[in-house]
Structure formats: structure tokens, C-alpha cells
Write an enzyme that holds these catalytic residues in place. Structure first.
Site, short mmCIF file in Angstrom:
data_model
loop_
_atom_site.label_atom_id
_atom_site.label_comp_id
_atom_site.label_asym_id
_atom_site.label_seq_id
_atom_site.Cartn_x
_atom_site.Cartn_y
_atom_site.Cartn_z
N GLU A 290 0.87 -1.17 0.00
CA GLU A 290 0.00 0.00 0.00
C GLU A 290 0.90 1.22 0.00
OE1 GLU A 290 -3.59 -1.97 2.71
OE2 GLU A 290 -2.36 -0.34 3.54
N ASP B 115 -5.38 9.15 10.26
CA ASP B 115 -4.04 8.65 10.57
C ASP B 115 -3.51 9.24 11.87
OD1 ASP B 115 -3.40 6.94 8.27
OD2 ASP B 115 -3.76 8.76 7.14
#
Length: 269
Positions: A49, A60
Site C-alpha cells: 500500500e 491517521d
């Protein structure tokens, strides 16, 4: 058969899970990031990824937020990220590569142009964390029409009523976020992971990959016993943050990747 389908079929035949690694494109700089990307498959990454840098990565945690800041400081935009994929593909035609991030950079680049350029560069799939299935027509459907897999995230709060909607149109694999919160947060309990995988398998035949909170080879191995893939991101990115030189960053990430791969590969023996 897509590269992702092919890879998961190979791994199923070998009776082992995938090690899925996440790094942010351009972190800490273009050249170092490209060296890391090129080295990951040999270090044991089965699926990669690659994060598309964005100014506001709200899902995040601190590690990946800082990775985005470092990448953007080095002028890493969408064109540079796609060029990185092209350079990776010049030497590797077999490892699936998924772009992961937020819708805004794709929208700014232009959806049609993005899909066309991503496919041409050698991207296999997309994970767009802030685009719900209600907006499938904006990106998911055009991407799949072009031959790109569209991977959805499910979470502990995605109930059985919501799951079919989330999974409709999903392809490649299902990314289960095992902890409600931001990336890099604490790991989920293994009982919870087992229950979640069983529940997802009632709704889909797609491989299930578990992410958020996996930091050690031992934990990756435990997840690999229960799911088709273990996703590791923040722990790898911490190696870049801690490094005193580009070479140290490369060695740190690839060294940890080798250890994680060993854990995943030995999990079902």
C-alpha cells in the site's frame, strides 16, 4: 485475473497469509522512498500500500501524519507518486500495489485523469478512506470499469446492517480496521480479530486483511493465523522517522519488513 487476485490465490495455495506493508510516497524524500518501495518485495512484502500524501490525513495517527508532512515538504504530489509507481513497475511486474489515501488529492488531480494515469502506471487498486459507498459513482465504479480494484475499509462499528452496503462493489480484499481510532493506535485483542473475521466471511468471499496496531512479528503472526493478510504501516514509518540518514531509513524499514515476513510466513506451520 488481477494481480491482487493472483497473489491471494498463490498464498492460499501455500496456506499462508499476506504481509501487506504501508509506506507514504516521498517519505522522507523521493529517492529514499523509491529505494524502500523497490526493496519491499524482496524483504517479504506480498502486497504494497503506497500512501498518497495529503495535508489533512484525519484517519491517521502521529506517525503517518508526520510522514505526510515530510513527503509534502519534499514536493511529493500526485504526479511524483504515479512516477514512483512507474519506476517500481519497471523492475517488478508481480507484486500488487495499491494507492491509499484521501479523495481530495484525487479530485484535485481530476478523477478521469487519475484513473487513466494510475492504470497506465501499474497501480492495481485503490483505498480511499473518506469516500463512503454512497458515492460509488464518483470513483469506485469508474475505477473498477478501468480494471482497478476498489478496497473498502470496515471497522468494529460497521454493523451487520451496514456491511452489505460497504462491501457492495468492493474488490481485491477487505481491509478490516481492527481498532476504532487512528492508525498506529493500540492493537486489537485476538479474540476480537477472530470474531470480526468470522463475521466478515459471512458477508463476503474476498480475502480479509487486518490493519491498525500491528507492530511486531509475533503480533503479525497471530493475525496471519486468523486472516488472509496482516497490514503494517506505522511501525515501518517509525523506522524512517528514527533514521539519521537515508540509508538508515532504507535498512530500518526493510529489516523490520524481513522480520515481519518471517512471522507471517511461519504462522501456520
Amino acid at each position: 485475473m488481477s494481480r491482487l487476485q493472483n497473489r491471494f490465490a498463490e498464498l492460499k495455495a501455500e496456506n499462508r497469509a499476506a504481509l501487506v506493508t504501508f509506506v507514504t510516497a516521498g517519505d522522507p524524500d523521493y529517492a529514499t522512498s523509491l529505494s524502500i518501495l523497490k526493496g519491499l518485495p524482496e524483504a517479504g512484502a506480498d502486497v504494497i500500500e503506497l500512501g498518497m500524501p495529503f495535508t489533512d490525513p484525519m484517519a491517521d495517527g502521529p506517525a503517518i501524519q508526520l510522514a505526510n508532512i515530510r513527503a509534502l515538504a519534499g514536493k511529493q504530489g500526485m504526479q511524483q507518486t504515479l512516477q514512483m509507481v512507474r519506476e517500481f513497475r519497471a523492475g517488478n511486474q508481480s507484486t500488487p500495489l495499491v494507492l491509499m489515501g484521501y479523495y481530495n488529492p484525487i479530485f484535485v488531480y481530476g478523477v478521469e485523469r487519475f484513473i487513466s494515469d494510475a492504470k497506465e502506471a501499474g497501480v492495481d487498486g485503490l483505498i480511499v478512506v473518506d469516500l463512503p459507498p454512497e458515492h460509488n459513482d464518483e470513483l469506485c465504479e469508474p475505477a473498477q470499469s478501468a480494471g482497478l480494484d476498489f478496497i473498502r475499509l470496515t471497522t468494529p462499528t460497521t454493523d451487520d446492517d451496514r456491511l452489505p452496503t460497504v462491501l457492495a462493489g468492493s474488490s481485491g480484499f477487505v481491509y478490516y480496521v481492527s481498532v476504532a481510532g487512528v492508525t498506529g493506535a493500540g492493537a486489537a485483542t485476538l479474540d476480537h480479530v477472530e470474531e470480526a473475521v468470522a463475521r466478515l466471511r459471512r458477508h463476503t468471499d474476498l480475502p480479509v486483511c487486518i490493519g491498525f496496531g500491528i507492530r511486531t512479528p509475533e503480533h503479525a503472526a497471530e493475525v496471519a493465523k486468523r486472516a488472509e493478510g496482516a497490514v503494517v504501516g506505522s511501525a515501518l514509518i517509525d523506522k524512517i522517522a528514527e533514521a539519521k540518514s537515508p540509508q538508515q531509513a532504507i535498512d530500518g524499514v526493510l529489516g523490520l519488513c524481513r522480520e515481519l515476513a518471517e512471522g507471517v510466513r511461519g504462522a501456520r506451520r
